[in-house]
Design an enzyme around this catalytic site. Structure first.
Site, PDB file in Angstrom:
ATOM      1  N   GLU A 257      34.174  36.758  52.939  1.00  0.00           N
ATOM      2  CA  GLU A 257      34.003  36.950  54.386  1.00  0.00           C
ATOM      3  C   GLU A 257      34.837  38.130  54.903  1.00  0.00           C
ATOM      4  O   GLU A 257      35.450  38.066  55.965  1.00  0.00           O
ATOM      5  CB  GLU A 257      34.302  35.648  55.141  1.00  0.00           C
ATOM      6  N   GLY A 258      34.832  39.185  54.117  1.00  0.00           N
ATOM      7  CA  GLY A 258      35.649  40.357  54.415  1.00  0.00           C
ATOM      8  C   GLY A 258      36.953  40.226  53.662  1.00  0.00           C
ATOM      9  O   GLY A 258      37.712  39.267  53.905  1.00  0.00           O
TER      10      GLY A 258
ATOM     11  N   SER B 206      32.088  45.225  50.772  1.00  0.00           N
ATOM     12  CA  SER B 206      32.818  45.571  52.008  1.00  0.00           C
ATOM     13  C   SER B 206      31.962  46.491  52.884  1.00  0.00           C
ATOM     14  O   SER B 206      31.938  46.365  54.109  1.00  0.00           O
ATOM     15  CB  SER B 206      34.119  46.284  51.660  1.00  0.00           C
TER      16      SER B 206
ATOM     17  N   ARG C 234      60.912  14.918  39.546  1.00  0.00           N
ATOM     18  CA  ARG C 234      61.285  15.575  38.280  1.00  0.00           C
ATOM     19  C   ARG C 234      62.795  15.812  38.211  1.00  0.00           C
ATOM     20  O   ARG C 234      63.368  16.402  39.139  1.00  0.00           O
ATOM     21  CB  ARG C 234      60.532  16.910  38.188  1.00  0.00           C
TER      22      ARG C 234
ATOM     23  N   HIS D 268      56.220  23.251  39.634  1.00  0.00           N
ATOM     24  CA  HIS D 268      55.824  22.273  38.613  1.00  0.00           C
ATOM     25  C   HIS D 268      56.246  22.707  37.197  1.00  0.00           C
ATOM     26  O   HIS D 268      56.117  21.915  36.255  1.00  0.00           O
ATOM     27  CB  HIS D 268      54.303  22.075  38.634  1.00  0.00           C
TER      28      HIS D 268
HETATM   29  C1  LIG Z   1      32.906  33.161  45.182  1.00  0.00           C
HETATM   30  C2  LIG Z   1      32.273  34.144  46.115  1.00  0.00           C
HETATM   31  C3  LIG Z   1      31.419  33.699  47.112  1.00  0.00           C
HETATM   32  C4  LIG Z   1      30.782  34.615  47.948  1.00  0.00           C
HETATM   33  N1  LIG Z   1      29.881  34.161  48.885  1.00  0.00           N
HETATM   34  C5  LIG Z   1      29.140  35.054  49.574  1.00  0.00           C
HETATM   35  C6  LIG Z   1      28.086  34.605  50.429  1.00  0.00           C
HETATM   36  O1  LIG Z   1      27.834  33.402  50.577  1.00  0.00           O
HETATM   37  N2  LIG Z   1      27.347  35.553  51.085  1.00  0.00           N
HETATM   38  C7  LIG Z   1      27.584  36.883  50.945  1.00  0.00           C
HETATM   39  O2  LIG Z   1      26.885  37.673  51.559  1.00  0.00           O
HETATM   40  N3  LIG Z   1      28.592  37.340  50.154  1.00  0.00           N
HETATM   41  C8  LIG Z   1      29.360  36.457  49.468  1.00  0.00           C
HETATM   42  N4  LIG Z   1      30.368  36.894  48.634  1.00  0.00           N
HETATM   43  C9  LIG Z   1      30.625  38.336  48.501  1.00  0.00           C
HETATM   44  C10 LIG Z   1      31.914  38.758  49.196  1.00  0.00           C
HETATM   45  O3  LIG Z   1      31.729  38.714  50.575  1.00  0.00           O
HETATM   46  C11 LIG Z   1      32.280  40.154  48.659  1.00  0.00           C
HETATM   47  O4  LIG Z   1      32.719  39.980  47.326  1.00  0.00           O
HETATM   48  C12 LIG Z   1      33.348  40.821  49.497  1.00  0.00           C
HETATM   49  O5  LIG Z   1      32.840  41.162  50.758  1.00  0.00           O
HETATM   50  C13 LIG Z   1      33.905  42.079  48.823  1.00  0.00           C
HETATM   51  O6  LIG Z   1      32.902  42.917  48.391  1.00  0.00           O
HETATM   52  P1  LIG Z   1      32.901  43.488  46.892  1.00  0.00           P
HETATM   53  O7  LIG Z   1      33.073  42.311  45.985  1.00  0.00           O
HETATM   54  O8  LIG Z   1      31.700  44.318  46.706  1.00  0.00           O
HETATM   55  O9  LIG Z   1      34.190  44.342  46.769  1.00  0.00           O
HETATM   56  P2  LIG Z   1      34.337  45.886  47.196  1.00  0.00           P
HETATM   57  O10 LIG Z   1      33.806  46.082  48.561  1.00  0.00           O
HETATM   58  O11 LIG Z   1      33.804  46.730  46.103  1.00  0.00           O
HETATM   59  O12 LIG Z   1      35.910  46.017  47.258  1.00  0.00           O
HETATM   60  C14 LIG Z   1      36.728  46.226  46.105  1.00  0.00           C
HETATM   61  C15 LIG Z   1      38.152  46.439  46.586  1.00  0.00           C
HETATM   62  O13 LIG Z   1      38.207  47.596  47.433  1.00  0.00           O
HETATM   63  C16 LIG Z   1      38.772  47.256  48.681  1.00  0.00           C
HETATM   64  N5  LIG Z   1      38.155  48.062  49.741  1.00  0.00           N
HETATM   65  C17 LIG Z   1      36.824  48.268  49.972  1.00  0.00           C
HETATM   66  N6  LIG Z   1      36.665  49.046  51.046  1.00  0.00           N
HETATM   67  C18 LIG Z   1      37.898  49.326  51.519  1.00  0.00           C
HETATM   68  C19 LIG Z   1      38.412  50.092  52.618  1.00  0.00           C
HETATM   69  N7  LIG Z   1      37.601  50.716  53.469  1.00  0.00           N
HETATM   70  N8  LIG Z   1      39.744  50.182  52.780  1.00  0.00           N
HETATM   71  C20 LIG Z   1      40.591  49.533  51.926  1.00  0.00           C
HETATM   72  N9  LIG Z   1      40.170  48.817  50.869  1.00  0.00           N
HETATM   73  C21 LIG Z   1      38.850  48.684  50.677  1.00  0.00           C
HETATM   74  C22 LIG Z   1      38.488  45.758  48.856  1.00  0.00           C
HETATM   75  O14 LIG Z   1      39.365  45.146  49.780  1.00  0.00           O
HETATM   76  C23 LIG Z   1      38.668  45.277  47.426  1.00  0.00           C
HETATM   77  O15 LIG Z   1      40.034  45.065  47.181  1.00  0.00           O
HETATM   78  C24 LIG Z   1      31.042  35.997  47.813  1.00  0.00           C
HETATM   79  C25 LIG Z   1      31.932  36.444  46.823  1.00  0.00           C
HETATM   80  C26 LIG Z   1      32.536  35.536  45.972  1.00  0.00           C
HETATM   81  C27 LIG Z   1      33.462  36.052  44.899  1.00  0.00           C
END
Ligand SMILES: Cc1cc2nc3c(=O)[nH]c(=O)nc-3n(C[C@H](O)[C@H](O)[C@H](O)COP(=O)(O)OP(=O)(O)OC[C@H]3O[C@@H](n4cnc5c(N)ncnc54)[C@H](O)[C@@H]3O)c2cc1C
Length: 376
Positions: free
Chosen positions: A357-358, A127, A262, A332
């Protein structure tokens, strides 16, 4: 829908029924991605819908792209997101690339011969994307990249990677965007993620170990990388909304059909008001998500970059997908929880739409920021 859009949808329906649907159950189990399916989507013109014709695209609108993604997602969210992300990469190249870069990289992407990947996230910066640590140190004739990217959709099967790396100080302004090609020395693929859903879409770590990227592969200017990434995500959020709408619609279709077939207590389970109300809510939420998503796409096509609406569409449509697919499993009963019926896959595919994507929490931050701008 106009005549062209009806024709587009009908050809996708036919293609998906013949070429995607039959593979989905075992490909999901085996985590298998089929390049030939992507190539065939390209032959139908679906891998470069919004790109100008001079670079091999169809020159159509975001509304058209959303219609196509919605339809593909009814059969496979994995292939729909592959198309969605690859199209996002193309739109970055088209908006920020110079003529040489566009001519060199776009035709293979628009035709579906190759896939594009978008590389922003890192293990410690999801994020908080502007905290990324991958570095791009300037050297003679180019840059040396070091670091790694996480969770990259189509990692390993894509050929063109738009990689955000740090050329300057901490923060957003120190980030630049580079075109990195599969096979470049020092560019390797890390582990492939084992995922709950999107199992036919490979997600991988990318590793840069003194990877030399020629100066001609810098996009726009140094320091523009974060702006490029955020503007791409504004568009990507609309298309993820469309994918979610397609998934929700399919889950609803399956739930209603099953409830009519069903029988329990000597009648179709559809006759129970408890389920009717559930399905009425599901249908209403799907339609509301569709209207919001297409309104965001329309405004984007009209040149109004409506950041707030794009975030609302992504959040509403993906939360709806989660709710509707969960309810479809409920309708189901026991079989819904098994792979005998596709609804359990739909539920698993829905979850990550709320994260990519956020995350939907991040969408709320974006929406609130826009509210503050409007009212202050
Ligand atoms: C299947 C898959 C495909 C993906 N594809 C891509 C890709 O092609 N390219 C790419 O660049 N990335 C990709 N991602 C990464 C994805 O964009 C990130 O997982 C996502 O942005 C969240 O980041 P994080 O996993 O580090 O979670 P974190 O940022 O660590 O967040 C953890 C939790 O904290 C919350 N949180 C964080 N900050 C705040 C805030 N300020 N206020 C409130 N809540 C907050 C989040 O909403 C979440 O619930 C992919 C991820 C997956 C799982």
């Amino acid at each position: 829908m106009n005549e062209m859009q009806v024709e587009l949808i009908n050809s996708i329906k036919k293609f998906c029924a013949q070429n995607i649907e039959p593979h989905m159950e075992h490909d999901d189990r085996d985590e298998k991605f089929r390049m030939e399916i992507f190539n065939q989507l390209g032959e139908l013109g679906l891998t470069g819908i919004t790109l100008p014709e001079e670079y091999g695209g169809l020159g159509l609108s975001y509304v058209d792209l959303c219609l196509a993604l919605e339809e593909i997602a009814k059969s496979s969210v994995s292939y729909a997101v592959t198309v969605s992300v690859s199209t996002m990469v193309q739109s970055i190249l088209n908006m920020y690339g110079n003529e040489d870069q566009k001519k060199k990289y776009l035709p293979a992407l628009t035709s579906g011969e190759e896939i594009g990947a978008f590389c922003l996230s890192e293990s410690h910066s999801g994020s908080d994307a502007s905290a990324l640590k991958t570095t791009a140190r300037k050297t003679d004739g180019g840059y040396i990249l070091n670091g790694s990217k996480m969770w990259i959709t189509s990692g390993g099967v894509a050929k063109t990677y738009i990689v955000m790396a740090r050329t300057g100080d901490e923060g957003a302004k120190g980030i630049s965007a580079f075109i990195v090609r599969d096979g470049m020395e020092g560019f390797e693929y890390g582990k492939k993620e084992k995922k709950m859903g999107w199992r036919s879409s490979p997600t991988r770590e990318l590793v840069f170990n003194n990877c030399f990227v020629p100066a001609e592969n810098l996009l726009a200017q140094e320091g523009k990388g974060f702006t490029i990434a955020m503007s791409a995500l504004d568009r990507g959020r609309i298309t993820i909304g469309a994918v979610a709408v397609g998934l929700s619609q399919r889950a609803l279709d399956e739930a209603v059909k099953y409830s009519l077939e069903r029988n329990q207590f000597k009648q179709a389970i559809f006759e129970f008001q408890g389920l009717q109300w559930m399905m009425a809510d599901m249908a209403t939420e799907v339609e509301a998500s569709r209207l919001l998503t297409y309104q965001a796409a329309k405004e984007f096509d009209a040149g109004k970059n409506n950041v707030k609406l794009a975030s609302m569409a992504k959040m509403k449509a993906t939360d709806t997908a989660m709710k509707v697919t969960t309810d479809a499993v409920q309708i189901h009963g026991g079989v819904g929880y098994t792979s005998e019926y596709p609804v359990e896959r739909f539920m698993r595919d829905a979850k990550v739409l709320q994260i990519v994507e956020g995350t939907n929490q991040v969408q709320k931050i974006v929406i609130a920021r826009e509210l503050r701008k409007h009212y202050q």
